[in-house]
Motif scaffolding. Structure first.
Motif, PDB file in Angstrom:
ATOM      1  N   ARG A 112       7.769   5.773   8.473  1.00  0.00           N
ATOM      2  CA  ARG A 112       8.687   6.072   7.374  1.00  0.00           C
ATOM      3  C   ARG A 112       8.975   4.857   6.494  1.00  0.00           C
ATOM      4  N   ALA A 113       8.521   3.671   6.898  1.00  0.00           N
ATOM      5  CA  ALA A 113       8.782   2.448   6.127  1.00  0.00           C
ATOM      6  C   ALA A 113       7.971   2.465   4.831  1.00  0.00           C
ATOM      7  N   GLY A 114       8.522   1.888   3.786  1.00  0.00           N
ATOM      8  CA  GLY A 114       7.803   1.803   2.522  1.00  0.00           C
ATOM      9  C   GLY A 114       6.624   0.852   2.608  1.00  0.00           C
ATOM     10  N   ARG A 115       6.807  -0.262   3.314  1.00  0.00           N
ATOM     11  CA  ARG A 115       5.758  -1.263   3.481  1.00  0.00           C
ATOM     12  C   ARG A 115       5.673  -1.647   4.950  1.00  0.00           C
ATOM     13  N   LEU A 116       4.457  -1.967   5.382  1.00  0.00           N
ATOM     14  CA  LEU A 116       4.205  -2.407   6.751  1.00  0.00           C
ATOM     15  C   LEU A 116       3.571  -3.789   6.698  1.00  0.00           C
ATOM     16  N   GLY A 117       3.954  -4.653   7.626  1.00  0.00           N
ATOM     17  CA  GLY A 117       3.371  -5.977   7.703  1.00  0.00           C
ATOM     18  C   GLY A 117       2.266  -6.018   8.740  1.00  0.00           C
ATOM     19  N   VAL A 118       1.161  -6.673   8.409  1.00  0.00           N
ATOM     20  CA  VAL A 118       0.042  -6.872   9.326  1.00  0.00           C
ATOM     21  C   VAL A 118      -0.191  -8.373   9.421  1.00  0.00           C
ATOM     22  N   SER A 119      -0.234  -8.891  10.650  1.00  0.00           N
ATOM     23  CA  SER A 119      -0.445 -10.317  10.878  1.00  0.00           C
ATOM     24  C   SER A 119      -1.699 -10.531  11.712  1.00  0.00           C
ATOM     25  N   VAL A 120      -2.549 -11.477  11.293  1.00  0.00           N
ATOM     26  CA  VAL A 120      -3.704 -11.881  12.087  1.00  0.00           C
ATOM     27  C   VAL A 120      -3.229 -13.058  12.935  1.00  0.00           C
ATOM     28  N   ASP A 138       9.700  -6.085  -0.029  1.00  0.00           N
ATOM     29  CA  ASP A 138       9.821  -4.646   0.214  1.00  0.00           C
ATOM     30  C   ASP A 138      10.106  -4.318   1.671  1.00  0.00           C
ATOM     31  N   GLY A 139      10.438  -5.347   2.484  1.00  0.00           N
ATOM     32  CA  GLY A 139      10.829  -5.103   3.865  1.00  0.00           C
ATOM     33  C   GLY A 139       9.735  -5.231   4.902  1.00  0.00           C
ATOM     34  N   ALA A 140       8.497  -5.518   4.488  1.00  0.00           N
ATOM     35  CA  ALA A 140       7.408  -5.687   5.458  1.00  0.00           C
ATOM     36  C   ALA A 140       7.658  -6.962   6.266  1.00  0.00           C
ATOM     37  N   VAL A 141       7.542  -6.865   7.581  1.00  0.00           N
ATOM     38  CA  VAL A 141       7.777  -8.001   8.471  1.00  0.00           C
ATOM     39  C   VAL A 141       6.437  -8.499   9.001  1.00  0.00           C
ATOM     40  N   THR A 142       6.202  -9.817   8.864  1.00  0.00           N
ATOM     41  CA  THR A 142       4.987 -10.440   9.374  1.00  0.00           C
ATOM     42  C   THR A 142       5.367 -11.661  10.199  1.00  0.00           C
ATOM     43  N   ILE A 143       4.408 -12.187  10.950  1.00  0.00           N
ATOM     44  CA  ILE A 143       4.622 -13.375  11.777  1.00  0.00           C
ATOM     45  C   ILE A 143       4.415 -14.606  10.903  1.00  0.00           C
ATOM     46  N   GLY A 144       5.405 -15.500  10.887  1.00  0.00           N
ATOM     47  CA  GLY A 144       5.434 -16.631   9.968  1.00  0.00           C
ATOM     48  C   GLY A 144       4.237 -17.553  10.038  1.00  0.00           C
ATOM     49  N   ASP A 145       3.754 -17.861  11.229  1.00  0.00           N
ATOM     50  CA  ASP A 145       2.645 -18.812  11.341  1.00  0.00           C
ATOM     51  C   ASP A 145       1.324 -18.129  11.683  1.00  0.00           C
ATOM     52  N   ALA A 146       1.186 -16.873  11.267  1.00  0.00           N
ATOM     53  CA  ALA A 146      -0.063 -16.138  11.491  1.00  0.00           C
ATOM     54  C   ALA A 146      -1.182 -16.721  10.637  1.00  0.00           C
ATOM     55  N   LEU A 147      -2.422 -16.499  11.051  1.00  0.00           N
ATOM     56  CA  LEU A 147      -3.559 -16.966  10.258  1.00  0.00           C
ATOM     57  C   LEU A 147      -3.610 -16.279   8.900  1.00  0.00           C
ATOM     58  N   LEU A 189      -4.387   1.749   6.488  1.00  0.00           N
ATOM     59  CA  LEU A 189      -3.381   1.162   5.607  1.00  0.00           C
ATOM     60  C   LEU A 189      -3.996   0.787   4.271  1.00  0.00           C
ATOM     61  N   ARG A 190      -3.173   0.783   3.244  1.00  0.00           N
ATOM     62  CA  ARG A 190      -3.582   0.351   1.904  1.00  0.00           C
ATOM     63  C   ARG A 190      -2.966  -1.028   1.665  1.00  0.00           C
ATOM     64  N   LEU A 191      -3.825  -2.004   1.373  1.00  0.00           N
ATOM     65  CA  LEU A 191      -3.387  -3.376   1.140  1.00  0.00           C
ATOM     66  C   LEU A 191      -2.752  -3.504  -0.236  1.00  0.00           C
ATOM     67  N   HIS A 192      -1.598  -4.194  -0.280  1.00  0.00           N
ATOM     68  CA  HIS A 192      -0.920  -4.414  -1.555  1.00  0.00           C
ATOM     69  C   HIS A 192      -0.896  -5.888  -1.941  1.00  0.00           C
ATOM     70  N   VAL A 193      -0.470  -6.740  -1.022  1.00  0.00           N
ATOM     71  CA  VAL A 193      -0.274  -8.145  -1.345  1.00  0.00           C
ATOM     72  C   VAL A 193      -0.842  -9.009  -0.228  1.00  0.00           C
ATOM     73  N   VAL A 194      -1.660  -9.999  -0.568  1.00  0.00           N
ATOM     74  CA  VAL A 194      -2.040 -11.008   0.407  1.00  0.00           C
ATOM     75  C   VAL A 194      -0.952 -12.069   0.323  1.00  0.00           C
ATOM     76  N   GLU A 195      -0.100 -12.093   1.321  1.00  0.00           N
ATOM     77  CA  GLU A 195       1.060 -12.970   1.325  1.00  0.00           C
ATOM     78  C   GLU A 195       0.685 -14.389   1.731  1.00  0.00           C
ATOM     79  N   HIS A 196      -0.215 -14.507   2.670  1.00  0.00           N
ATOM     80  CA  HIS A 196      -0.573 -15.830   3.162  1.00  0.00           C
ATOM     81  C   HIS A 196      -1.941 -15.773   3.817  1.00  0.00           C
ATOM     82  N   ALA A 197      -2.746 -16.769   3.546  1.00  0.00           N
ATOM     83  CA  ALA A 197      -4.034 -16.875   4.220  1.00  0.00           C
ATOM     84  C   ALA A 197      -4.302 -18.350   4.484  1.00  0.00           C
ATOM     85  N   ALA A 198      -4.855 -18.655   5.647  1.00  0.00           N
ATOM     86  CA  ALA A 198      -5.137 -20.044   5.998  1.00  0.00           C
ATOM     87  C   ALA A 198      -6.341 -20.090   6.906  1.00  0.00           C
TER      88      ALA A 198
END
Length: 112
Positions: A13-21, A51-60, A81-90
């Motif tokens: 039911r969440a508007g956005r979902l966070g995915v962490s590698v 938008d409320g998506a929760v991810t792990i701060g130090d994820a890859l 899932l449909r990707l919207h924003v690449v928040e962080h990549a390393a």
């Protein structure tokens, strides 16, 4: 997702979902995230997106997604899932992605 998941009905039911590698050093965090809901994020660094998506701060890598489709597959449901924003990549040569296979953690071998 396991069809018996108690968490998925809320996430669906969440508007956005966070995915962490996760990286190979996240094995304890991974176990904690799979544990009891009331202790799930204890000691785990998280980032909440606009938008409320929760991810792990130090994820890859961290991604904000929305639900595209669900496909029932026996006792599990495949969640697309449909990707919207690449928040962080390393990229870090000192670590590799965490792999979970046959009820245990491992790493990927780099060849070449």
């Amino acid at each position: 997702m396991a069809n018996t998941s108690k968490t998925w009905p809320d996430l669906r039911r969440a508007g956005r979902l966070g995915v962490s590698v996760l990286a190979d050093h996240h094995d304890l965090a991974c176990r904690r995230l799979a544990g009891p809901v009331d202790q799930r994020f204890d000691g785990v660094s998280v980032v909440e997106g606009e938008d409320g998506a929760v991810t792990i701060g130090d994820a890859l890598a961290r991604f904000e997604c929305s639900l595209h489709r669900e496909v029932v597959a026996g006792d599990h449901t495949i969640v697309l899932l449909r990707l919207h924003v690449v928040e962080h990549a390393a990229h870090d040569d000192s670590g590799s992605p965490l792999v979970f296979h046959r009820s245990g953690f491992g790493t990927m071998a780099v060849t070449g």
